[in-house]
Write a protein that holds these residues in place. Structure first.
Motif, mmCIF file in Angstrom:
data_model
loop_
_atom_site.group_PDB
_atom_site.id
_atom_site.type_symbol
_atom_site.label_atom_id
_atom_site.label_comp_id
_atom_site.label_asym_id
_atom_site.label_seq_id
_atom_site.Cartn_x
_atom_site.Cartn_y
_atom_site.Cartn_z
ATOM 1 N N MET A 73 2.102 -58.756 53.076
ATOM 2 C CA MET A 73 1.253 -59.384 54.073
ATOM 3 C C MET A 73 0.326 -58.398 54.641
ATOM 4 S SD MET A 73 2.504 -62.425 54.602
ATOM 5 C CE MET A 73 3.843 -63.407 54.558
ATOM 6 N N GLU A 74 -0.838 -58.868 55.118
ATOM 7 C CA GLU A 74 -1.915 -58.101 55.929
ATOM 8 C C GLU A 74 -1.592 -58.361 57.368
ATOM 9 O OE1 GLU A 74 -6.667 -57.462 56.417
ATOM 10 O OE2 GLU A 74 -5.937 -58.135 54.267
ATOM 11 N N TRP A 75 -1.385 -57.302 58.077
ATOM 12 C CA TRP A 75 -1.130 -57.355 59.414
ATOM 13 C C TRP A 75 -1.291 -56.273 60.213
ATOM 14 C CZ3 TRP A 75 4.332 -56.800 62.011
ATOM 15 C CH2 TRP A 75 4.268 -57.180 63.193
ATOM 16 N N SER A 105 -3.578 -46.312 61.658
ATOM 17 C CA SER A 105 -4.542 -47.319 61.171
ATOM 18 C C SER A 105 -4.266 -48.555 61.373
ATOM 19 C CB SER A 105 -4.538 -47.039 59.548
ATOM 20 O OG SER A 105 -4.896 -45.508 59.099
ATOM 21 N N LEU A 106 -2.783 -48.810 62.049
ATOM 22 C CA LEU A 106 -2.532 -50.213 62.205
ATOM 23 C C LEU A 106 -2.293 -50.946 61.105
ATOM 24 C CD1 LEU A 106 -3.976 -50.668 65.667
ATOM 25 C CD2 LEU A 106 -1.645 -49.891 65.203
ATOM 26 N N LYS A 107 -2.148 -50.619 59.967
ATOM 27 C CA LYS A 107 -1.746 -51.415 58.666
ATOM 28 C C LYS A 107 -0.245 -51.388 58.451
ATOM 29 C CE LYS A 107 -6.190 -49.804 56.569
ATOM 30 N NZ LYS A 107 -6.837 -49.338 55.359
ATOM 31 N N MET A 108 0.339 -52.468 59.164
ATOM 32 C CA MET A 108 1.747 -52.580 59.057
ATOM 33 C C MET A 108 2.325 -53.018 57.797
ATOM 34 S SD MET A 108 2.881 -51.423 61.729
ATOM 35 C CE MET A 108 2.437 -51.200 63.819
ATOM 36 N N GLY A 109 1.420 -54.046 57.255
ATOM 37 C CA GLY A 109 1.899 -54.585 55.867
ATOM 38 C C GLY A 109 1.809 -53.380 54.614
ATOM 39 N N TYR A 110 0.780 -52.780 54.686
ATOM 40 C CA TYR A 110 0.473 -51.676 53.844
ATOM 41 C C TYR A 110 1.604 -50.723 54.005
ATOM 42 C CZ TYR A 110 -1.844 -48.217 50.723
ATOM 43 O OH TYR A 110 -2.291 -47.402 49.705
ATOM 44 N N THR A 127 2.621 -40.276 55.728
ATOM 45 C CA THR A 127 1.484 -41.108 55.075
ATOM 46 C C THR A 127 1.996 -42.545 55.613
ATOM 47 O OG1 THR A 127 1.140 -39.728 53.228
ATOM 48 C CG2 THR A 127 0.298 -42.049 53.406
ATOM 49 N N LEU A 128 3.134 -42.911 55.555
ATOM 50 C CA LEU A 128 3.611 -44.412 55.935
ATOM 51 C C LEU A 128 3.665 -44.462 57.569
ATOM 52 C CD1 LEU A 128 7.056 -45.702 55.020
ATOM 53 C CD2 LEU A 128 6.422 -45.960 57.329
ATOM 54 N N TYR A 129 3.743 -43.497 58.376
ATOM 55 C CA TYR A 129 3.900 -43.457 59.849
ATOM 56 C C TYR A 129 2.319 -43.485 60.158
ATOM 57 C CZ TYR A 129 3.727 -41.352 64.432
ATOM 58 O OH TYR A 129 3.434 -41.418 65.743
ATOM 59 N N LYS A 130 1.532 -42.677 59.536
ATOM 60 C CA LYS A 130 0.042 -42.805 59.875
ATOM 61 C C LYS A 130 -0.562 -44.089 59.544
ATOM 62 C CE LYS A 130 -1.066 -37.863 60.046
ATOM 63 N NZ LYS A 130 -1.804 -37.743 60.892
ATOM 64 N N THR A 131 -0.371 -44.665 58.454
ATOM 65 C CA THR A 131 -0.735 -45.784 58.034
ATOM 66 C C THR A 131 -0.402 -46.936 58.897
ATOM 67 O OG1 THR A 131 -0.726 -45.259 55.697
ATOM 68 C CG2 THR A 131 -0.815 -47.648 56.038
ATOM 69 N N ALA A 132 0.809 -46.992 59.596
ATOM 70 C CA ALA A 132 1.501 -47.920 60.301
ATOM 71 C C ALA A 132 0.792 -47.911 61.784
ATOM 72 C CB ALA A 132 2.892 -47.979 60.415
ATOM 73 N N PHE A 133 0.802 -46.598 62.250
ATOM 74 C CA PHE A 133 0.554 -46.263 63.751
ATOM 75 C C PHE A 133 -0.505 -45.890 64.174
ATOM 76 C CE2 PHE A 133 5.285 -46.378 63.166
ATOM 77 C CZ PHE A 133 5.843 -47.689 63.988
#
Length: 252
Positions: A3-5, A223-228, A215-221
């Motif tokens: 998903m893109e979310w 960049s707000l790219k939860m799906g990625y 990288t996962l943490y920064k991408t999620a919180f």
């Protein structure tokens, strides 16, 4: 991960787009390579030093419990405290313990800002994690070694075996299952590395201390790219399973 979310609102199904993006992402590729180096340093320290200290403890007759307790203490100290301890040791303003030691033995040319130097930052954030759990693995190995039947290697001594031969040909094979267990624990733990690098460098300088978890943490919180970010989490999960299965196949 399909998903893109952004964390809020509707999700959009994108199929394998996140996985395709991940394998073309230079930042993730750098983080993965950094994680492999981090893994090697951490495993070598935790298992190598832990086993060495455990063997040394088996030859001691006094203060064994005290030494085990002292070496185990870092395992229960909070991550923030460990981060601050090593930050002060690595610092140049004021001069930290490591740089003071280098100056004292005449190696002033090696004095550097360990966390700000691209060539040393990754090793500098790996060492605290390796040191932190060395005591835990030392206790595990020590318990395994003292549980062995002493009559086995006492008989070997009678036959003329040296201490090195007894260790490599008798003791190590007898604790093979424990070594496999600790290796699995250590590898999967190193693949999830996050807290120490985050506290010490936040991935810098540049991307020199980026790990997959960070990288996962920064991408999620950030960049707000939860799906990625979920795609990265799935990748780490699958990689951990593959490593564990390969270990079992190679050692069975």
């Amino acid at each position: 991960s399909f998903m893109e979310w952004g964390g809020i609102g509707e999700k959009t199904f994108v199929g394998l787009d996140n996985y395709i993006q991940m394998f073309h992402d230079k930042v993730f590729y750098t983080a993965f390579l950094n994680n492999l180096i981090y893994l090697v340093i951490v495993v070598a320290m935790q298992l190598g030093i832990g086993l060495l200290f455990a063997v040394m403890l088996t030859y001691m007759t006094k203060h064994v419990t005290l030494i085990k307790t002292l070496y185990y203490v870092p395992c229960i100290v909070t991550t923030v405290a460990i981060g601050q301890l090593f930050r002060s040791m690595y610092s140049t303003e004021p001069m930290g313990l490591i740089n003071q030691f280098l100056q004292a033995i005449g190696l002033e040319n090696l004095v550097t800002s360990w966390l700000a130097n691209v060539s040393t930052a990754l090793a500098a954030v790996s060492i605290p994690e390796g040191w932190r759990f060395t005591g835990m693995y030392m206790v595990i190995f020590y318990a395994a070694l003292v549980s062995l039947d002493p009559s086995v290697y006492e008989a070997a001594k009678v036959d003329g075996a040296t201490e090195f031969q007894i260790f490599f040909r008798i003791k190590l094979p007898l604790i093979k299952d424990i070594i496999l267990l600790t290796l699995t624990m250590c590898l999967t733990g190193a693949l999830r590395g996050f807290d120490i690098p985050y506290l010490l460098t936040n991935g810098g300088p540049g991307t020199s201390t980026y790990l997959t978890g960070l990288t996962l943490y920064k991408t999620a919180f950030s960049s707000l790219k939860m799906g990625y970010s979920c795609t990265m989490a799935v990748f780490i999960f699958i990689l951990s399973i593959i490593i564990s299965v390969v270990q079992l196949k190679l050692t069975s």
